[in-house]
Design a protein around this motif. Structure first.
Motif, PDB file in Angstrom:
ATOM      1  N   GLU A 130      56.202  36.976 -21.379  1.00  0.00           N
ATOM      2  CA  GLU A 130      55.293  36.529 -20.277  1.00  0.00           C
ATOM      3  C   GLU A 130      54.200  35.728 -20.981  1.00  0.00           C
ATOM      4  O   GLU A 130      53.969  35.868 -22.266  1.00  0.00           O
ATOM      5  CB  GLU A 130      54.571  37.729 -19.960  1.00  0.00           C
ATOM      6  CG  GLU A 130      53.489  37.390 -18.822  1.00  0.00           C
ATOM      7  CD  GLU A 130      52.945  38.639 -17.901  1.00  0.00           C
ATOM      8  OE1 GLU A 130      51.629  38.335 -17.440  1.00  0.00           O
ATOM      9  OE2 GLU A 130      53.332  39.626 -17.920  1.00  0.00           O
ATOM     10  N   TYR A 137      54.091  33.724 -15.874  1.00  0.00           N
ATOM     11  CA  TYR A 137      55.455  33.772 -15.696  1.00  0.00           C
ATOM     12  C   TYR A 137      55.932  34.725 -16.755  1.00  0.00           C
ATOM     13  O   TYR A 137      55.668  34.905 -17.918  1.00  0.00           O
ATOM     14  CB  TYR A 137      56.056  32.343 -15.953  1.00  0.00           C
ATOM     15  CG  TYR A 137      57.558  32.347 -16.005  1.00  0.00           C
ATOM     16  CD1 TYR A 137      58.283  32.169 -15.040  1.00  0.00           C
ATOM     17  CD2 TYR A 137      58.139  32.228 -17.365  1.00  0.00           C
ATOM     18  CE1 TYR A 137      59.598  32.157 -14.852  1.00  0.00           C
ATOM     19  CE2 TYR A 137      59.607  32.479 -17.245  1.00  0.00           C
ATOM     20  CZ  TYR A 137      60.303  32.497 -15.930  1.00  0.00           C
ATOM     21  OH  TYR A 137      61.606  32.463 -16.086  1.00  0.00           O
ATOM     22  N   SER A 138      56.812  35.442 -16.074  1.00  0.00           N
ATOM     23  CA  SER A 138      57.568  36.630 -16.914  1.00  0.00           C
ATOM     24  C   SER A 138      58.910  36.713 -16.729  1.00  0.00           C
ATOM     25  O   SER A 138      59.345  36.338 -15.615  1.00  0.00           O
ATOM     26  CB  SER A 138      56.771  37.998 -16.812  1.00  0.00           C
ATOM     27  OG  SER A 138      57.006  38.095 -15.508  1.00  0.00           O
ATOM     28  N   ASN A 139      59.685  37.076 -17.752  1.00  0.00           N
ATOM     29  CA  ASN A 139      61.221  37.584 -17.304  1.00  0.00           C
ATOM     30  C   ASN A 139      61.556  38.590 -18.332  1.00  0.00           C
ATOM     31  O   ASN A 139      60.954  38.963 -19.344  1.00  0.00           O
ATOM     32  CB  ASN A 139      62.156  36.279 -17.684  1.00  0.00           C
ATOM     33  CG  ASN A 139      62.044  35.642 -19.169  1.00  0.00           C
ATOM     34  OD1 ASN A 139      61.092  36.266 -20.040  1.00  0.00           O
ATOM     35  ND2 ASN A 139      62.738  34.787 -19.397  1.00  0.00           N
ATOM     36  N   TYR A 144      67.392  44.473 -11.421  1.00  0.00           N
ATOM     37  CA  TYR A 144      66.415  43.777 -10.335  1.00  0.00           C
ATOM     38  C   TYR A 144      66.847  42.932  -9.642  1.00  0.00           C
ATOM     39  O   TYR A 144      67.997  42.054 -10.281  1.00  0.00           O
ATOM     40  CB  TYR A 144      65.097  43.117 -11.338  1.00  0.00           C
ATOM     41  CG  TYR A 144      64.161  44.056 -11.893  1.00  0.00           C
ATOM     42  CD1 TYR A 144      63.454  44.928 -11.030  1.00  0.00           C
ATOM     43  CD2 TYR A 144      63.842  44.147 -13.021  1.00  0.00           C
ATOM     44  CE1 TYR A 144      62.422  45.870 -11.601  1.00  0.00           C
ATOM     45  CE2 TYR A 144      63.019  45.007 -13.705  1.00  0.00           C
ATOM     46  CZ  TYR A 144      62.221  46.072 -12.875  1.00  0.00           C
ATOM     47  OH  TYR A 144      61.431  46.893 -13.335  1.00  0.00           O
ATOM     48  N   TYR A 164      65.739  40.035  -9.205  1.00  0.00           N
ATOM     49  CA  TYR A 164      65.298  38.624  -9.984  1.00  0.00           C
ATOM     50  C   TYR A 164      64.809  39.059 -11.306  1.00  0.00           C
ATOM     51  O   TYR A 164      63.921  39.895 -11.248  1.00  0.00           O
ATOM     52  CB  TYR A 164      64.339  38.019  -9.187  1.00  0.00           C
ATOM     53  CG  TYR A 164      64.824  37.372  -7.929  1.00  0.00           C
ATOM     54  CD1 TYR A 164      65.528  36.475  -7.445  1.00  0.00           C
ATOM     55  CD2 TYR A 164      64.333  38.266  -6.655  1.00  0.00           C
ATOM     56  CE1 TYR A 164      65.945  36.165  -6.266  1.00  0.00           C
ATOM     57  CE2 TYR A 164      64.564  37.866  -5.426  1.00  0.00           C
ATOM     58  CZ  TYR A 164      65.677  36.937  -5.298  1.00  0.00           C
ATOM     59  OH  TYR A 164      66.080  36.408  -3.978  1.00  0.00           O
ATOM     60  N   SER A 219      63.028  36.974 -13.206  1.00  0.00           N
ATOM     61  CA  SER A 219      61.761  36.408 -13.586  1.00  0.00           C
ATOM     62  C   SER A 219      60.846  36.412 -12.366  1.00  0.00           C
ATOM     63  O   SER A 219      61.259  36.663 -11.341  1.00  0.00           O
ATOM     64  CB  SER A 219      62.265  34.865 -13.758  1.00  0.00           C
ATOM     65  OG  SER A 219      62.809  34.233 -12.817  1.00  0.00           O
ATOM     66  N   ASN A 220      59.926  36.313 -12.628  1.00  0.00           N
ATOM     67  CA  ASN A 220      58.416  36.203 -11.698  1.00  0.00           C
ATOM     68  C   ASN A 220      57.430  35.260 -12.200  1.00  0.00           C
ATOM     69  O   ASN A 220      57.159  35.015 -13.162  1.00  0.00           O
ATOM     70  CB  ASN A 220      57.905  37.833 -11.888  1.00  0.00           C
ATOM     71  CG  ASN A 220      56.858  38.020 -10.899  1.00  0.00           C
ATOM     72  OD1 ASN A 220      56.975  37.570  -9.813  1.00  0.00           O
ATOM     73  ND2 ASN A 220      55.705  38.539 -11.302  1.00  0.00           N
ATOM     74  N   ALA A 271      53.482  34.397 -10.938  1.00  0.00           N
ATOM     75  CA  ALA A 271      52.285  35.200 -10.305  1.00  0.00           C
ATOM     76  C   ALA A 271      51.173  34.257 -10.542  1.00  0.00           C
ATOM     77  O   ALA A 271      50.245  34.217 -11.269  1.00  0.00           O
ATOM     78  CB  ALA A 271      52.346  36.582 -10.664  1.00  0.00           C
TER      79      ALA A 271
END
Length: 122
Positions: A66, A87-89, A106, A108, A110-111, A113
């Motif tokens: 992240e 941003y995270s993965n 999941y 996805y 990656s996220n 936020a």
């Protein structure tokens, strides 16, 4: 609790976490912060069932990364406004969507936020 894996600690589970960051005072009222976080774990099921063919479980090795950027501006002593983005993965065992069931990834990995807001301190 349908997604709980029982008896998956066949060997020691080792989770490591590292982080770093920098906070920069742009001026006397504005701060900018950049940070990075990483979490990774080992494969702790014996024998290992981790492969693309078998599907991954939460006991498989994996990582989470992240990064974030954050700015905070103080308008007065008691009021400030902030904005940021993170941003995270994830991958492997840390990308399993418990409690949906073991081996269910999941949708996805990656996220992104964003956030924005203000604070008033009493």
């Amino acid at each position: 609790m349908s997604g709980v894996e029982d008896k998956n600690l066949d060997s020691p589970k080792i989770v490591q976490v590292a982080w770093t960051g920098v906070k920069y005072a742009y001026d006397s009222k504005t701060d900018i912060t950049v940070s990075y976080y990483r979490q990774w774990q080992n494969d702790f099921r014996v024998p290992s069932t981790c492969s693309p063919a078998n599907g991954f479980r939460s006991s498989c090795s994996g990582y989470l990364n992240e990064g974030s950027l954050y700015a905070d501006h103080h308008f007065t002593k008691r009021f400030d406004a902030y904005a940021g983005i993170a941003y995270s993965n994830v991958s492997g065992g840390l990308a399993i969507a418990i409690p949906h069931g073991p081996g269910v990834p999941y949708n996805y990995n990656s996220n992104l936020a964003p956030t924005i807001g203000g604070r008033f301190a009493f």
